[in-house]
Motif scaffolding. Structure first.
Motif, PDB file in Angstrom:
ATOM      1  N   TYR A 697       0.832  -1.199   0.000  1.00  0.00           N
ATOM      2  CA  TYR A 697       0.000   0.000   0.000  1.00  0.00           C
ATOM      3  C   TYR A 697       0.869   1.253   0.000  1.00  0.00           C
ATOM      4  CZ  TYR A 697      -2.818   3.730   2.095  1.00  0.00           C
ATOM      5  OH  TYR A 697      -3.424   4.925   2.374  1.00  0.00           O
ATOM      6  N   LYS A 698       1.895   1.228   0.819  1.00  0.00           N
ATOM      7  CA  LYS A 698       2.744   2.436   0.862  1.00  0.00           C
ATOM      8  C   LYS A 698       3.449   2.633  -0.466  1.00  0.00           C
ATOM      9  CE  LYS A 698       3.889   2.478   5.728  1.00  0.00           C
ATOM     10  NZ  LYS A 698       4.920   1.981   6.597  1.00  0.00           N
ATOM     11  N   ALA A 699       3.846   1.526  -1.097  1.00  0.00           N
ATOM     12  CA  ALA A 699       4.530   1.655  -2.377  1.00  0.00           C
ATOM     13  C   ALA A 699       3.572   2.152  -3.456  1.00  0.00           C
ATOM     14  CB  ALA A 699       5.136   0.306  -2.776  1.00  0.00           C
ATOM     15  N   ASP A 700       2.346   1.702  -3.394  1.00  0.00           N
ATOM     16  CA  ASP A 700       1.378   2.077  -4.417  1.00  0.00           C
ATOM     17  C   ASP A 700       0.015   2.257  -3.765  1.00  0.00           C
ATOM     18  OD1 ASP A 700      -0.031   0.443  -7.377  1.00  0.00           O
ATOM     19  OD2 ASP A 700      -0.141   2.503  -6.630  1.00  0.00           O
ATOM     20  N   PRO A 701      -0.267   3.468  -3.277  1.00  0.00           N
ATOM     21  CA  PRO A 701      -1.535   3.651  -2.559  1.00  0.00           C
ATOM     22  C   PRO A 701      -2.767   3.353  -3.405  1.00  0.00           C
ATOM     23  CG  PRO A 701      -0.092   5.544  -2.245  1.00  0.00           C
ATOM     24  CD  PRO A 701       0.547   4.683  -3.279  1.00  0.00           C
ATOM     25  N   LYS A 702      -2.608   3.403  -4.724  1.00  0.00           N
ATOM     26  CA  LYS A 702      -3.786   3.198  -5.567  1.00  0.00           C
ATOM     27  C   LYS A 702      -3.929   1.755  -6.010  1.00  0.00           C
ATOM     28  CE  LYS A 702      -4.498   7.728  -7.470  1.00  0.00           C
ATOM     29  NZ  LYS A 702      -4.530   8.571  -8.618  1.00  0.00           N
ATOM     30  N   PHE A 703      -3.358   0.838  -5.253  1.00  0.00           N
ATOM     31  CA  PHE A 703      -3.385  -0.562  -5.698  1.00  0.00           C
ATOM     32  C   PHE A 703      -4.802  -1.059  -5.942  1.00  0.00           C
ATOM     33  CE2 PHE A 703      -5.086  -3.051  -2.247  1.00  0.00           C
ATOM     34  CZ  PHE A 703      -4.986  -2.200  -1.149  1.00  0.00           C
ATOM     35  N   ALA A 704      -5.737  -0.539  -5.146  1.00  0.00           N
ATOM     36  CA  ALA A 704      -7.098  -1.058  -5.258  1.00  0.00           C
ATOM     37  C   ALA A 704      -7.719  -0.719  -6.595  1.00  0.00           C
ATOM     38  CB  ALA A 704      -7.952  -0.502  -4.128  1.00  0.00           C
ATOM     39  N   LEU A 705      -7.361   0.433  -7.135  1.00  0.00           N
ATOM     40  CA  LEU A 705      -7.952   0.813  -8.412  1.00  0.00           C
ATOM     41  C   LEU A 705      -7.261   0.116  -9.559  1.00  0.00           C
ATOM     42  CD1 LEU A 705      -8.430   4.564  -7.623  1.00  0.00           C
ATOM     43  CD2 LEU A 705     -10.172   2.811  -7.799  1.00  0.00           C
ATOM     44  N   LYS A 706      -5.959  -0.148  -9.368  1.00  0.00           N
ATOM     45  CA  LYS A 706      -5.245  -0.832 -10.446  1.00  0.00           C
ATOM     46  C   LYS A 706      -5.765  -2.243 -10.630  1.00  0.00           C
ATOM     47  CE  LYS A 706      -1.974   2.280 -11.289  1.00  0.00           C
ATOM     48  NZ  LYS A 706      -0.809   2.308 -10.381  1.00  0.00           N
ATOM     49  N   ALA A 707      -6.380  -2.763  -9.594  1.00  0.00           N
ATOM     50  CA  ALA A 707      -6.756  -4.176  -9.623  1.00  0.00           C
ATOM     51  C   ALA A 707      -7.866  -4.475 -10.614  1.00  0.00           C
ATOM     52  CB  ALA A 707      -7.179  -4.629  -8.236  1.00  0.00           C
ATOM     53  N   SER A 708      -8.448  -3.492 -11.197  1.00  0.00           N
ATOM     54  CA  SER A 708      -9.517  -3.805 -12.142  1.00  0.00           C
ATOM     55  C   SER A 708      -9.460  -2.834 -13.291  1.00  0.00           C
ATOM     56  CB  SER A 708     -10.869  -3.712 -11.478  1.00  0.00           C
ATOM     57  OG  SER A 708     -11.285  -2.362 -11.467  1.00  0.00           O
ATOM     58  N   GLU A 709     -10.397  -3.009 -14.165  1.00  0.00           N
ATOM     59  CA  GLU A 709     -10.434  -2.132 -15.327  1.00  0.00           C
ATOM     60  C   GLU A 709     -11.104  -0.822 -14.993  1.00  0.00           C
ATOM     61  OE1 GLU A 709     -10.630  -6.342 -15.884  1.00  0.00           O
ATOM     62  OE2 GLU A 709     -12.317  -5.096 -15.314  1.00  0.00           O
ATOM     63  N   GLU A 710     -11.056  -0.448 -13.746  1.00  0.00           N
ATOM     64  CA  GLU A 710     -11.861   0.688 -13.344  1.00  0.00           C
ATOM     65  C   GLU A 710     -11.249   2.015 -13.728  1.00  0.00           C
ATOM     66  OE1 GLU A 710     -13.215  -0.249  -9.552  1.00  0.00           O
ATOM     67  OE2 GLU A 710     -13.951   1.758  -9.192  1.00  0.00           O
ATOM     68  N   GLU A 711      -9.993   2.003 -14.225  1.00  0.00           N
ATOM     69  CA  GLU A 711      -9.375   3.276 -14.553  1.00  0.00           C
ATOM     70  C   GLU A 711     -10.128   3.975 -15.683  1.00  0.00           C
ATOM     71  OE1 GLU A 711      -5.330   3.136 -12.519  1.00  0.00           O
ATOM     72  OE2 GLU A 711      -7.091   4.387 -12.647  1.00  0.00           O
ATOM     73  N   PHE A 712     -10.905   3.206 -16.419  1.00  0.00           N
ATOM     74  CA  PHE A 712     -11.587   3.836 -17.551  1.00  0.00           C
ATOM     75  C   PHE A 712     -12.649   4.800 -17.034  1.00  0.00           C
ATOM     76  CE2 PHE A 712     -15.923   2.108 -18.326  1.00  0.00           C
ATOM     77  CZ  PHE A 712     -16.033   1.357 -17.175  1.00  0.00           C
ATOM     78  N   GLN A 713     -12.872   5.812 -17.784  1.00  0.00           N
ATOM     79  CA  GLN A 713     -13.892   6.765 -17.393  1.00  0.00           C
ATOM     80  C   GLN A 713     -15.246   6.223 -17.826  1.00  0.00           C
ATOM     81  OE1 GLN A 713     -13.644   9.542 -15.527  1.00  0.00           O
ATOM     82  NE2 GLN A 713     -11.594   8.698 -15.256  1.00  0.00           N
ATOM     83  N   ALA A 714     -16.173   6.280 -16.939  1.00  0.00           N
ATOM     84  CA  ALA A 714     -17.495   5.788 -17.279  1.00  0.00           C
ATOM     85  C   ALA A 714     -18.053   6.588 -18.446  1.00  0.00           C
ATOM     86  CB  ALA A 714     -18.406   5.904 -16.071  1.00  0.00           C
ATOM     87  N   ARG A 715     -18.460   5.863 -19.486  1.00  0.00           N
ATOM     88  CA  ARG A 715     -18.925   6.574 -20.667  1.00  0.00           C
ATOM     89  C   ARG A 715     -20.440   6.481 -20.766  1.00  0.00           C
ATOM     90  NH1 ARG A 715     -13.946   4.307 -22.788  1.00  0.00           N
ATOM     91  NH2 ARG A 715     -14.920   2.270 -22.763  1.00  0.00           N
ATOM     92  N   SER A 716     -21.020   7.502 -21.275  1.00  0.00           N
ATOM     93  CA  SER A 716     -22.461   7.450 -21.482  1.00  0.00           C
ATOM     94  C   SER A 716     -22.838   8.415 -22.586  1.00  0.00           C
ATOM     95  CB  SER A 716     -23.190   7.816 -20.193  1.00  0.00           C
ATOM     96  OG  SER A 716     -24.563   7.921 -20.430  1.00  0.00           O
ATOM     97  N   LEU A 717     -23.862   8.069 -23.347  1.00  0.00           N
ATOM     98  CA  LEU A 717     -24.366   8.979 -24.361  1.00  0.00           C
ATOM     99  C   LEU A 717     -25.135  10.123 -23.737  1.00  0.00           C
ATOM    100  CD1 LEU A 717     -25.784   6.446 -26.965  1.00  0.00           C
ATOM    101  CD2 LEU A 717     -23.767   7.861 -27.226  1.00  0.00           C
ATOM    102  N   PHE A 718     -25.588   9.907 -22.520  1.00  0.00           N
ATOM    103  CA  PHE A 718     -26.511  10.863 -21.913  1.00  0.00           C
ATOM    104  C   PHE A 718     -25.777  11.687 -20.871  1.00  0.00           C
ATOM    105  CE2 PHE A 718     -29.885   8.718 -23.965  1.00  0.00           C
ATOM    106  CZ  PHE A 718     -29.582   7.365 -23.901  1.00  0.00           C
TER     107      PHE A 718
END
Lengths: 962, 463
Positions: A697-718
């Motif tokens: 965690y100290k080395a990479d505080p964002k480990f939880a987000l890296k663990a999935s494809e969640e880095e993508f921005q949620a896209r929507s037509l609306f």
């Protein structure tokens, strides 16, 4: 001629007035409603109308409040946040369990307690509570509760009981009480202790015994732990987070050293040695499965490594653990479990002493119990006396010894040798059946009493309602042995406390104490610690080739006293997620060696006693060790609990109350259906619970987000909806969640959630709105054990809302996904489309609409759902709305922390937080901004409002194990 | 009135055989088909079959009564598998109905003569199948007493149904389908019912048929208008063949469940519907022609053509299955991949195996003309295909639901006896309705058959 002469034949007259045919009578007959009050002869003016309305309003309360106790009870004036004044009232009291009190607030709607919360002012809870406490309110309304005094199987009365006790008193006075015996559980109640003292003074030859099935070894001093000051904790089979009297407080303190939500960079470290998975073990940084009978070997090795002069077996991790402990001198804790022998406790104390913990993290106080003793020895002695005919009159105050006394004592048979036997109990149970007199006990929510908590703090229990069935307390029963036999509990308690205060300030003291739920300055005083010991009176070397059997209290049914509490029966056990049963837990290795599958029935042969039970393969269970949970197999507790599970007490003997080696198991042909709520415990690569070590965690505080494809921005037509008002959100800190299930129990109580029974659970139809999922990762013999509370995620783009054909589930402008019960036709498409499967459906009419005693239990602010409608977590919308209404009346916004959901409030470690995400200062907004924050299944783009903080563990780098 | 052709010439254009056996006249056609209806003697085989079917209908009524009394919990549904047999059966029945409409409407517009002798009972099959199907969306509701909230009617709540939900589209699709099918079928019956009115010996039958015939006189004007109406209705019904099952497939495709959420479902479902519909038509046609001696009208040509259509649609369905597998692999989506793996090798894997066997492998035998010409083979094939199509819906509904996104919520579905009783009950209902139809109404379109031989006699060109 009188009118009667004029009548011919069978003409009946209704009254003398009619006969007389008077003017008044005729007017009476003409008036359609003769008994109503006189008509208004003039148009009432505004004042009169308001006066009438005011009077009716005031009177309306009177009819509803018939159960208000006649004595004066004092409401909790400083309302906890989130409560509208004038609506439900909160009264401070305490829930007794095992003789210790947990400070609680009872929520009372018009004189009916409907919910129990932790008391924020009580040191033992700080506002948190336990699953058992949350379910205790059901016990008050249990229709199977004993409702009357019974003498030899026939309904009797309190007056007759007093008379009978009067005769006993007279008789025993002659012999100075030589034949009088009293059996209680653990006593911490100052008043009861004083009463017992008085009785023993009046009857010097009488004896007072204590027995309860779950109790640690005798201790002249009580240890109180300061987990908030401990950097390293070593638990020797102690489930301190969930199973000991101070657990809610210990959990809060312990977790406070593990949070990373306020920018902390260090965490405490927990080592747990245990034979069977427990809450504490699942939170540990290092968990070492070890058989209970072999634990002392490893403990001795660690003690030796610390520097104690003990002859020790070697253990590979002893040095590393000892180094860790010594590096945090004075800031560590070694704690031994109540089910380990006294010798191990002495060793633990010696280690604490050597590590400098005494006075810092471990404080010894005068014994909080009125008289600490070895309970097994106590009841053994009593049984011996009963068998020898020395007992003439026996008072059993609470408990159920016929059911739960050690099996070799045959307490039930010995009891029949006692001429006069009385049992005070909540239920007409196994013990009451064998006694002459059964007095129905008052539930703690309807009783005056007092009790002490884990640290000695006393609370005076005040009732929230007049006893529903005229139940009596132990105080009242004991008082029948005095010269003044017919006292009320209130008077007894008050008399005791009056004796400790001067006349002037007593009234103020009484008000304030009842108000706050805490008697000030009653925490136990520090005492001389027990002498350190290096004596090695440890259990003789055990035969490792036999299997061992260990007994543990069931996490929710405890020792059997809650067997008739349906909420607790259906609450899934933390690790196995089983309900309504207590199979023998075995390890995967044991199962493979014996070709056993879940549900196979085996015969346990322990010390010559046999019992047939089904098995359950429990990841994390140590090999060659079988766990049996106590509290099941009851015969006489009520419709809910009778015949449920298997009676482990049949195997429990006085020489091995917590079990030991010498078990043989034999597979049989039988099978037993076990109802579990979670069949699948692996995450299947789906990153549902994300965890890392502290270093990672100290080395990479964002480990939880890296663990999935969640880095993508949620896209929507609306364009997305702008939530400019309140924006409700919830965050759950998985680092703080210990998996205790208090949230599930609280939600059940708050939202009138029905129980469905074992058969329906086995068909997958349990109704809990929140559940605590348990995932295992890694080696099945000792896996990483991860708990995750899962509830409606309140998705901003909810898949369920799209597919409902009748718009029964819609979205509010504040972000809540709303379930409209009245509109639901029950197509269940929403459940199919929910990826989290948090929606629950009433496949039958599950709510109990007919049992009258349960009517008072229900929270009036939440609909009771009928058959065929879907339901789910609402973020406690009734609480949100209640607070919003008050805020609107006061023309202000809702403050941070004013709204607490039921699950949030009950959580002992404050793992759940809820609030307005638009308020940048709110805890929920801050938590969601942390790098640890992630959404479960975020890649599905449902945009949940419930997010989770990833779990971080702090393993010792010297120990190469998770 | 055209003259009654005494003889028809058989040309050898068609290798499969004639559409109508030679040697029939107007009178013989009308007599033969009408006799089934207006005869005084009901054949014994009818009593036995209809009797059994009626008992099964009673079983259905019991199952429904108990369902309404206790609740939908008597079935095996739970969380996560909230849809079970009821939806599987719903889709199965609706699918079956599509063949009737295709035969009636599309084959009419395509001027396929071989639809003539089968279209009447096929359309009846459609109606009864839609009736069976339509029961399930109401029965499976948690609160069936308010099923009408699914319809848009002005109400005191001021609420309309939610139009983004595929279940609502179902409501429109299925009710439209039922309505149009009924009207089309009824209009088609009018000239025949009029014939029966004229020929029935008993007065009461004359009256009943007379009312149903709506005053048909068979005049030129009547026929002129009639033909136009018939064609218009066919045109109206044609798109339904594609749209109704497409909308039903949206129940699954619009959701996000892996295994449901796939764009191939509309064509895949429609093809599957026609597949199972033709199978059911065969299942009905073969005993019908045997027991009522209608081999002259429902000839080997018809049976073989139905076999060929089954083969063709079966190939489309096979394509659908292989695309599902390909999508799972190509998508690299872990949920999709797991779904496919679980479907084929998980606890319900054997169902998938049977499905492939019944729907893809065994029907390949239809490539062989020998198989296509063998009546027993065709009959067994039709049962196999219908079983396979039922298994397909079972696999789609249940295996997708039982293990989707959250492993902690995974579960199993076990149908209860009530699930099974309700399903078999609808089979009984369908059978009973069909028995009544065969007894009370002309099972083959008499006027269209007469038209057929008329054409052949007059034009010397037979297709």
């Amino acid at each position: 001629m009188s009118p009667i002469d004029a009548k011919t034949g069978r003409e009946y007259w209704r009254s003398l007035e009619e006969l007389a045919d008077t003017e008044e009578f005729r007017k009476f007959v003409d008036d359609e409603f003769p008994t109503r009050s006189a008509e208004w002869l003039h148009q009432p003016n505004r004042r009169e109308i308001l006066r009438l309305m005011g009077a009716s309003f005031a009177l309306a309360g009177v009819t509803a409040c018939t159960k208000q106790p006649p004595e004066r009870i004092v409401p909790y004036v400083k309302q906890p946040e989130g409560v509208t004044p004038g609506k439900p009232l909160f009264f401070a009291t305490a829930m007794p369990l095992n003789g210790y009190g947990l400070g609680v607030l009872g929520e009372s709607h018009l004189g009916r307690p409907t919910k129990v919360e932790g008391n924020p002012d009580h040191p033992g809870s700080l506002g948190g509570s336990t699953a058992i406490a949350q379910a205790s309110v059901l016990g008050l309304y249990d229709p199977d509760r004993s409702q009357t005094t019974i003498y030899r199987g026939r309904i009797s009365g309190w007056g007759k009981f007093i008379a009978a006790m009067g005769m006993v008193r007279a008789e025993q006075l002659l012999s100075k009480g030589a034949g009088l015996r009293i059996l209680t559980g653990t006593v911490t109640s100052p008043t009861l202790a004083a009463q017992l003292d008085e009785v023993l003074k009046t009857f010097p030859s009488a004896r007072w015994y204590q027995y309860q099935p779950v109790h640690g070894p005798k201790a002249d001093v009580s240890p109180v732990y300061r987990f908030d000051k401990a950097d390293v904790v070593l638990s020797l089979d102690s489930d301190f987070l969930a199973s000991i009297p101070g657990s809610p407080r210990y959990a809060r303190d312990f977790i406070s050293r593990r949070r990373l939500t306020e920018g902390q960079s260090t965490m405490s470290r927990l080592y747990v040695f245990e034979p069977t998975p427990s809450i504490t073990g699942s939170v540990a940084d290092h968990r070492f499965p070890v058989r209970a009978s072999e634990l002392d070997g490893q403990a001795k090795a660690i003690a030796a490594a610390i520097g104690l002069p003990v002859g020790a077996a070697s253990y590979k991790h002893a040095d590393a653990i000892a180094r860790d402990l010594k590096a945090h001198h004075g800031a560590s804790i070694v704690i031994a479990g109540d089910w380990q022998p006294a010798s191990l406790h002495r060793l633990a104390h010696a280690m604490n002493e050597a590590l400098g913990n005494i006075g810092n993290t471990v404080v010894y106080t005068d014994s909080i119990e009125a008289r600490s003793e070895d309970h097994v020895a106590s009841i053994k002695e009593l049984t011996g006396e009963m068998n020898a005919g020395k007992v003439e009159a026996l008072l059993i105050l609470g408990g159920n010894p016929v059911y739960d006394a050690p099996a070799d004592l045959n307490f039930g048979d010995a009891l029949s040798k006692v001429p006069f036997r009385t049992h005070l109990g909540l239920y007409n149970d196994e013990t009451s059946e064998k006694c002459d007199w059964h007095v129905n006990e008052a539930h703690y929510l309807e009783a005056w009493s007092d009790i002490r908590a884990y640290d000695g703090t006393a609370t005076i229990l005040q009732p929230l309602t007049d006893p529903l069935y005229g139940g009596k307390t132990a105080h009242e029963v004991l008082a029948t042995l005095t010269e003044n036999p017919d006292q009320t509990s209130h008077d007894i308690i008050q008399a005791y406390w009056r004796g400790r205060h001067t006349a002037e300030d007593f009234d103020a003291f009484w008000e304030k104490t009842l108000n706050a739920g805490v008697v000030p300055d009653t925490a136990a005083k520090p005492a001389q610690p027990p002498k350190g010991t290096s004596e090695t009176q440890y259990a003789a070397a055990l035969n490792p080739s036999t299997m061992e059997l260990i007994f543990r209290p069931d996490p929710f049914i405890w020792d059997g006293q809650f067997a008739n509490n349906g909420w607790l029966q259906e609450l899934p056990k933390p690790h196995s997620r089983l309900t309504w049963d207590n199979p023998a837990l075995i390890s995967l290795g044991t199962a493979q060696r014996n070709s056993l599958q879940n549900g196979d029935i085996v015969e346990l042969d322990f010390g010559g006693r046999k019992l047939r039970v089904p098995v359950w393969i429990q990841p994390g269970q140590v090999d060659d060790c079988v766990t049996m949970h106590l509290g099941f197999g009851r015969r006489r507790t009520g419709k809910v609990g009778d015949g449920v599970g298997f009676n482990a007490y049949e195997l429990r003997t006085s020489d091995a109350p917590w079990g030991g080696p010498g078990l043989r198991i034999q597979k049989t042909d039988g099978r037993h259906v076990l109802a579990t709520t979670q069949d699948h415990h692996a995450m299947e690569g789906r990153n549902i619970v994300r965890s890392a070590t502290l270093e990672e965690y100290k080395a990479d505080p964002k480990f939880a987000l890296k663990a999935s494809e969640e880095e993508f921005q949620a896209r929507s037509l609306f364009p997305s909806f702008e939530y400019n008002g309140y924006k409700w959100g919830m965050a759950i800190d998985q680092n703080a969640c210990i998996g205790c299930g208090a949230c599930v129990s609280a939600c059940t109580a708050e939202n009138n959630i029905p129980i469905v029974g074992k058969d329906q659970v086995s068909r997958g139809r349990e109704m809990h709105w929140i559940r605590v999922d348990r995932y295992y990762a890694g080696d099945p013999a000792n896996p990483e054990s991860l708990a995750q509370p899962m509830l409606c995620q309140m998705c901003e783009t909810a898949p369920c809302e799209l597919v409902c054909p009748v718009a029964a589930t819609v979205h509010s402008t504040e972000g809540l996904n709303q379930m409209v019960y009245n509109r639901c036709v029950g197509t269940r498409y929403c459940s199919n489309n929910c990826p989290y499967k948090v929606r629950r459906f009433n496949f039958y009419l599950y709510s109990d609409w007919y049992t009258e005693s349960l009517f008072g239990l229900r929270n009036p602010e939440v609909t009771v759902r009928s058959r065929g409608v879907m339901e789910k977590c609402t973020y406690c919308v009734q609480r949100i709305n209640a607070v919003k209404i008050e805020a609107e009346k006061a023309d202000r916004r809702v403050h941070e922390g004013e709204i607490v959901t039921a699950c949030q409030q009950a959580c002992p470690t404050q793992a759940i937080t809820f609030g307005d995400m638009n308020d940048q200062n709110s805890r929920v907004a801050k938590w969601k901004a942390l790098p640890l924050n992630y959404t479960v299944l975020g890649e599905l783009n449902a945009k949940p409002r419930t997010t989770y903080l990833a779990k971080v563990k702090n393993p010792n780098p010297e120990i190469a194990q998770g | 009135m055209t003259s009654d052709p005494v003889e028809t010439q058989l040309t050898v254009h068609d290798p499969d055989g004639p559409v109508v056996a030679p040697g029939h006249s107007y009178e013989s056609i009308t007599e033969k088909i009408g006799a089934i209806v207006i005869t005084l003697r009901t054949p014994r085989h009818w009593w036995i079959g209809a009797g059994i079917a009626f008992l099964v209908v009673n079983m259905l009524m019991t199952a429904i009564a108990w369902l309404f009394w206790r609740g939908v919990g008597i079935w095996g549904v739970n969380v996560p598998i909230a849809w079970g047999f009821a939806i599987v059966n719903f889709v199965w029945w609706i699918g079956i109905g599509h063949a009737g409409t295709l035969i009636s409407a599309i084959l009419l517009l395509l001027k396929q003569d071989w639809r003539t002798s089968i279209n009447r009972f096929a359309e009846a099959m459609t109606l009864f199948a839609v009736a069976c199907a339509g029961m399930f969306p109401v029965l499976h509701l948690g609160r069936p007493q308010v099923f009408f909230w699914l319809f848009p009617y002005p109400n005191t709540m001021g609420l309309w149904p939610q139009p983004r939900s595929p279940l609502l589209w179902d409501v429109f699709a299925v009710s439209t389908y039922g309505t149009v099918s009924l009207i089309f079928w009824y209009i088609g019956l009018i000239p025949d019912v009029a014939s029966l009115r004229d020929r029935a010996p008993q007065m009461w039958k004359k009256r009943v048929f007379g009312i149903l015939a709506l005053g048909w006189r068979g005049s030129a004007r009547h026929w002129f208008r009639y033909e136009i109406a018939y064609l218009l209705l066919a045109g109206l019904a044609t798109p339904l063949v594609v749209s109704v099952h497409t909308v039903v497939s949206f129940d699954f495709a619009v959701s996000m469940v892996p295994g449901w959420h796939t764009t191939i479902f509309p064509p895949y479902f429609v093809a599957g519907a026609i597949y199972s519909g033709f199978a059911m038509t065969l299942t009905l046609a073969i005993p019908l022609r045997k027991f009522y001696h209608l081999e002259d009208f429902i000839t080997m040509r018809h049976l073989q053509n139905m076999g060929k259509v089954m083969l063709a649609t079966g190939m489309i369905v096979a394509y659908g299955y292989s695309m599902e597998a390909f999508f799972a692999y190509y998508s690299s989506d872990k949920f999709e991949l797991f779904m496919f793996k679980n479907r084929t090798t998980g606890p319900y894997g054997p169902f998938y195996g049977l499905l492939i066997l019944f729907n893809i492998l065994i029907p390949q035998l239809l490539w062989s003309k020998r198989v296509r010409s063998s009546i027993p083979a065709l009959f067994i094939m039709s049962l196999v295909v219908n079983t396979g199509m039922w298994l397909e819906r079972f696999v789609i509904v249940i295996t997708s639901l039982h293990r989707d996104f959250m492993p902690s919520a995974w579960g199993m579905y076990y149908p209860t006896k009530w699930d099974i009783m309700t399903y078999i009950g609808t089979l009984g209902f369908f059978s009973f309705a069909f028995y009544l139809f065969v007894r009370l109404l002309p099972a083959i379109s008499m006027f269209e058959m007469r038209d057929l031989i008329d054409k052949k006699a007059g034009k010397q060109v037979v297709h």
